[in-house]
Design a protein around this motif. Sequence first.
Motif, PDB file in Angstrom:
ATOM      1  N   ALA A   1       0.840  -1.199   0.000  1.00 48.02           N
ATOM      2  CA  ALA A   1       0.000   0.000   0.000  1.00 48.02           C
ATOM      3  C   ALA A   1       0.879   1.255   0.000  1.00 48.02           C
ATOM      4  O   ALA A   1       0.690   2.172  -0.805  1.00 48.02           O
ATOM      5  CB  ALA A   1      -0.905  -0.007   1.222  1.00 48.02           C
ATOM      6  N   LYS A   2       1.864   1.240   0.865  1.00 47.24           N
ATOM      7  CA  LYS A   2       2.754   2.397   0.988  1.00 47.24           C
ATOM      8  C   LYS A   2       3.459   2.688  -0.327  1.00 47.24           C
ATOM      9  O   LYS A   2       3.499   3.836  -0.785  1.00 47.24           O
ATOM     10  CB  LYS A   2       3.782   2.104   2.085  1.00 47.24           C
ATOM     11  N   LYS A   3       4.011   1.655  -0.939  1.00 44.59           N
ATOM     12  CA  LYS A   3       4.721   1.839  -2.207  1.00 44.59           C
ATOM     13  C   LYS A   3       3.768   2.321  -3.291  1.00 44.59           C
ATOM     14  O   LYS A   3       4.121   3.194  -4.088  1.00 44.59           O
ATOM     15  CB  LYS A   3       5.389   0.532  -2.636  1.00 44.59           C
ATOM     16  N   THR A   4       2.567   1.762  -3.307  1.00 40.95           N
ATOM     17  CA  THR A   4       1.577   2.194  -4.298  1.00 40.95           C
ATOM     18  C   THR A   4       1.296   3.686  -4.136  1.00 40.95           C
ATOM     19  O   THR A   4       1.225   4.424  -5.120  1.00 40.95           O
ATOM     20  CB  THR A   4       0.269   1.386  -4.120  1.00 40.95           C
ATOM     21  N   LEU A   5       1.162   4.118  -2.875  1.00 42.37           N
ATOM     22  CA  LEU A   5       0.813   5.515  -2.618  1.00 42.37           C
ATOM     23  C   LEU A   5       1.955   6.487  -2.952  1.00 42.37           C
ATOM     24  O   LEU A   5       1.756   7.693  -2.933  1.00 42.37           O
ATOM     25  CB  LEU A   5       0.364   5.690  -1.161  1.00 42.37           C
ATOM     26  N   SER A   6       3.136   5.951  -3.248  1.00 46.17           N
ATOM     27  CA  SER A   6       4.217   6.836  -3.686  1.00 46.17           C
ATOM     28  C   SER A   6       3.968   7.326  -5.112  1.00 46.17           C
ATOM     29  O   SER A   6       4.533   8.332  -5.526  1.00 46.17           O
ATOM     30  CB  SER A   6       5.568   6.118  -3.624  1.00 46.17           C
TER      31      SER A   6
ATOM     32  N   GLU B   1       0.493   6.499  -6.714  1.00 49.19           N
ATOM     33  CA  GLU B   1      -0.951   6.582  -6.965  1.00 49.19           C
ATOM     34  C   GLU B   1      -1.640   7.325  -5.816  1.00 49.19           C
ATOM     35  O   GLU B   1      -1.032   7.574  -4.784  1.00 49.19           O
ATOM     36  CB  GLU B   1      -1.581   5.182  -7.032  1.00 49.19           C
ATOM     37  N   ASN B   2      -2.934   7.595  -6.035  1.00 46.85           N
ATOM     38  CA  ASN B   2      -3.673   8.293  -4.985  1.00 46.85           C
ATOM     39  C   ASN B   2      -4.403   7.378  -4.027  1.00 46.85           C
ATOM     40  O   ASN B   2      -4.847   7.806  -2.972  1.00 46.85           O
ATOM     41  CB  ASN B   2      -4.649   9.286  -5.593  1.00 46.85           C
ATOM     42  N   GLN B   3      -4.606   6.127  -4.442  1.00 43.03           N
ATOM     43  CA  GLN B   3      -5.158   5.192  -3.467  1.00 43.03           C
ATOM     44  C   GLN B   3      -4.731   3.757  -3.681  1.00 43.03           C
ATOM     45  O   GLN B   3      -4.194   3.407  -4.735  1.00 43.03           O
ATOM     46  CB  GLN B   3      -6.675   5.276  -3.384  1.00 43.03           C
ATOM     47  N   TYR B   4      -5.009   2.981  -2.628  1.00 41.02           N
ATOM     48  CA  TYR B   4      -4.634   1.576  -2.664  1.00 41.02           C
ATOM     49  C   TYR B   4      -5.829   0.743  -2.206  1.00 41.02           C
ATOM     50  O   TYR B   4      -6.555   1.136  -1.297  1.00 41.02           O
ATOM     51  CB  TYR B   4      -3.454   1.316  -1.729  1.00 41.02           C
ATOM     52  N   ALA B   5      -5.983  -0.420  -2.854  1.00 39.16           N
ATOM     53  CA  ALA B   5      -6.983  -1.383  -2.387  1.00 39.16           C
ATOM     54  C   ALA B   5      -6.391  -2.775  -2.494  1.00 39.16           C
ATOM     55  O   ALA B   5      -5.700  -3.075  -3.461  1.00 39.16           O
ATOM     56  CB  ALA B   5      -8.255  -1.286  -3.222  1.00 39.16           C
ATOM     57  N   GLY B   6      -6.617  -3.586  -1.471  1.00 41.75           N
ATOM     58  CA  GLY B   6      -6.078  -4.950  -1.488  1.00 41.75           C
ATOM     59  C   GLY B   6      -6.881  -5.847  -0.560  1.00 41.75           C
ATOM     60  O   GLY B   6      -7.891  -5.409   0.007  1.00 41.75           O
ATOM     61  N   ARG B   7      -6.435  -7.075  -0.411  1.00 44.30           N
ATOM     62  CA  ARG B   7      -7.156  -8.014   0.461  1.00 44.30           C
ATOM     63  C   ARG B   7      -6.183  -8.770   1.344  1.00 44.30           C
ATOM     64  O   ARG B   7      -5.095  -9.145   0.905  1.00 44.30           O
ATOM     65  CB  ARG B   7      -7.874  -9.062  -0.394  1.00 44.30           C
ATOM     66  N   VAL B   8      -6.601  -9.000   2.579  1.00 36.19           N
ATOM     67  CA  VAL B   8      -5.897  -9.961   3.432  1.00 36.19           C
ATOM     68  C   VAL B   8      -6.977 -10.774   4.112  1.00 36.19           C
ATOM     69  O   VAL B   8      -7.859 -10.202   4.782  1.00 36.19           O
ATOM     70  CB  VAL B   8      -5.018  -9.273   4.487  1.00 36.19           C
ATOM     71  N   GLY B   9      -6.952 -12.078   3.910  1.00 33.18           N
ATOM     72  CA  GLY B   9      -7.965 -12.951   4.502  1.00 33.18           C
ATOM     73  C   GLY B   9      -9.358 -12.467   4.149  1.00 33.18           C
ATOM     74  O   GLY B   9      -9.666 -12.211   2.994  1.00 33.18           O
TER      75      GLY B   9
ATOM     76  N   TRP C   1     -10.634  -9.603   4.902  1.00 38.44           N
ATOM     77  CA  TRP C   1     -10.752  -8.145   4.911  1.00 38.44           C
ATOM     78  C   TRP C   1     -10.358  -7.490   3.589  1.00 38.44           C
ATOM     79  O   TRP C   1      -9.328  -7.830   2.999  1.00 38.44           O
ATOM     80  CB  TRP C   1      -9.895  -7.538   6.020  1.00 38.44           C
ATOM     81  N   THR C   2     -11.146  -6.538   3.165  1.00 39.21           N
ATOM     82  CA  THR C   2     -10.773  -5.694   2.033  1.00 39.21           C
ATOM     83  C   THR C   2     -10.148  -4.438   2.627  1.00 39.21           C
ATOM     84  O   THR C   2     -10.773  -3.742   3.436  1.00 39.21           O
ATOM     85  CB  THR C   2     -12.022  -5.299   1.214  1.00 39.21           C
ATOM     86  N   LEU C   3      -8.910  -4.209   2.259  1.00 39.79           N
ATOM     87  CA  LEU C   3      -8.168  -3.128   2.904  1.00 39.79           C
ATOM     88  C   LEU C   3      -7.892  -2.008   1.922  1.00 39.79           C
ATOM     89  O   LEU C   3      -7.434  -2.240   0.812  1.00 39.79           O
ATOM     90  CB  LEU C   3      -6.843  -3.669   3.453  1.00 39.79           C
ATOM     91  N   GLY C   4      -8.182  -0.816   2.350  1.00 38.64           N
ATOM     92  CA  GLY C   4      -7.924   0.319   1.463  1.00 38.64           C
ATOM     93  C   GLY C   4      -7.379   1.499   2.253  1.00 38.64           C
ATOM     94  O   GLY C   4      -7.517   1.574   3.478  1.00 38.64           O
ATOM     95  N   ILE C   5      -6.709   2.372   1.539  1.00 35.93           N
ATOM     96  CA  ILE C   5      -6.239   3.610   2.172  1.00 35.93           C
ATOM     97  C   ILE C   5      -5.943   4.603   1.049  1.00 35.93           C
ATOM     98  O   ILE C   5      -5.528   4.197  -0.042  1.00 35.93           O
ATOM     99  CB  ILE C   5      -4.984   3.361   3.056  1.00 35.93           C
ATOM    100  N   ASP C   6      -6.217   5.861   1.277  1.00 36.25           N
ATOM    101  CA  ASP C   6      -5.832   6.814   0.232  1.00 36.25           C
ATOM    102  C   ASP C   6      -4.691   7.703   0.704  1.00 36.25           C
ATOM    103  O   ASP C   6      -4.344   7.748   1.891  1.00 36.25           O
ATOM    104  CB  ASP C   6      -7.030   7.582  -0.335  1.00 36.25           C
TER     105      ASP C   6
END
Length: 620
Positions: A283-288, A290-298, A300-305
């Motif tokens: 997520a952190k690398k993506t945000l370098s 892009e403006n947002q990140y979306a992914g999954r763990v187990g 949970w759908t995890l996102g952060i902008d």
Amino acid sequence: MAKISINLSEGTVKKEAKKDIIVGIDLGTTNSLVAYMQDGQVIAVTGEDGKNTLVPSIVHFATGEQIIVGDAAKQFLLTDPGNTIYSVKRLMGKSYQDIAKAGQYLGYEIIDEDTESLVKIRVRDRFYSPVELSAKILAELKTRIEKTLKEDISKAVITVPAYFNDAQRQATRDAGKLAGLDVLRIVNEPTAASLAYGIGLSPDESKTIAVYDLGGGTFDISILQIQGGIFEVLSTNGDTFLGGDDLDRVIIDYWLSRHKIKTALLTENKELSQAFRIAAEEAKKTLSTENQYAGRVGEWTLGIDKSQFETLIQPLIDKTLNSCKNALADAKLSIDNIDSVIMVGGSTRVPLVKKAVSDFFNQPVNNSLNPDEVVALGAAIQADILAGNNKDLLLIDITPLSLGIETMGGLMDTIIPRNTKVPAKAGRQYTTSVDGQKNLQVAVYQGERDLVSDNRKLGEFILRGIPPMPAGIPKIDIQFILDADGILTVRAKEMRSGVEQSIQMKSAYGISEEDMARMLLDSIKNAEADMKIRALLEARNEANNIVLSADKFLKQNAAILSEEETTRTLELVNVLRESVKGDDKDVINLAMKDLNTYTEPLAHRAMDVNIGAAIKGKKL
Ligand code: ADP
Ligand code: MG
């Protein structure tokens, strides 16, 4: 121009063999890499994929004797954390005591024997030292470059943080040796970064620069002064527990609170915890970029902008800026004095970091090179200079803590003060305190406090075989020689007889940056108390000397002193002797004064008598 060499015994002439390539290595906490210079170009070496220059500093011990290093080892952080070693750089040259606090953050087992010996890491039924583990990483890099260049490589320059002490530098050298590398020079990371940007390569260049290095787990800020090809570290500051990992952690915490996940769930489930870590880093690398990140763990759908992320990391960035402020203050400089700012470390790819640093120093930053490669690139440039392919440049560092020896009463006598430029040489003369003294113990300490017991002992030795002489007559010269790698040699020599003894300080265990900071802070906090103690101890030393010489005086001059004079002198000596047992320097000083005042005329009389006797005895 090729050199011609003539073999006189064989009478043959041959062209000198091709010059050895000396490689530059960044042995990082999170990632390591190797670079070299060819035809004036610096090249970071990639793996077989031809893309990745970074080798994660991770060593995995598979079942059976197999050892896996780098990317291939990374996955085992998740599946086999106990046999997968990372962040070993943190343990270089350290004792158990030094890392007592840090150990709890590591997923593998650190062996806790006695506190003052060097740490070992347990992997199944074997024990490895950080030097051995680092050697595995270096060996991987060596193989990598040998495959690329298709020739044997045996010479290297390795970088270390500017604040690394002797033990840590020596451990790094040893790791190189163990990996089959001849380590020609240990170079400071900020110096290498500066060379990568071509700063300091011209002899008539004069510049003050700031190197901001935010890596995976550590933050370092160094202020360097470059003049006439000489690099001088003016100050260093930072945080050994602040880096990209913390940015990841902030994201994890954010997700935990958003999804109301209990922290305990991750503490109990190591695999889940690692999965969150990997997602957060992604997520952190993506945000370098892009403006947002979306992914999954187990489940949970995890996102952060980006803006959420930036709000969360602002306090961490502020911490680094505070270190920058302190580094400037230590160097006695202001922002206006900084000519260039260099960005180092993968985490400086975060746009907010770049912006904050640029705003702080009030100028654009140097970030055109890959921040996670610059140190290795600079090391390769330094290697090339050492190979004789470039004009001779000198690298000069500073010593972070004062170095000195123990003198009478446990006092610290500083010989090389802190912040002295390295290499440095300084010395002072001492003498014996007892008649006929044959041995002199030289104990070497590091630190800022007045009492050696508050400082850190680096080593000691005994100068033996001083010819018997009255106290105060031998002239013992003690020299401290600190070389460019920060290794200290202490030499003691009795000047009249020439007896000599020396040792090299490869201090048995290292010192953490926290300890160093604490020692400095303590010295400031305790400055007044220390001064009082020093004054008391000095008064005691002087008083003891006076008691000794008064006793001697009474014995030697019994014939010319009246009974009353002898009794009164003895009384005053007793008062002085008693005063030494107390803690009041004024009482001691007063007793000394009383004794001196009373005995002064007696001493004059004795001198006259003795001189008279000497003259009478002289045959003319
Ligand atoms: P070290 O000097 O500690 O060995 P590096 O300089 O290689 O480490 O930095 C590693 C850190 O950089 C890791 O925390 C990694 O997540 C971070 N990093 C790498 N690329 C990026 C990126 N594009 N954006 C943000 N952080 C990054
Ligand atoms: Mg680094």
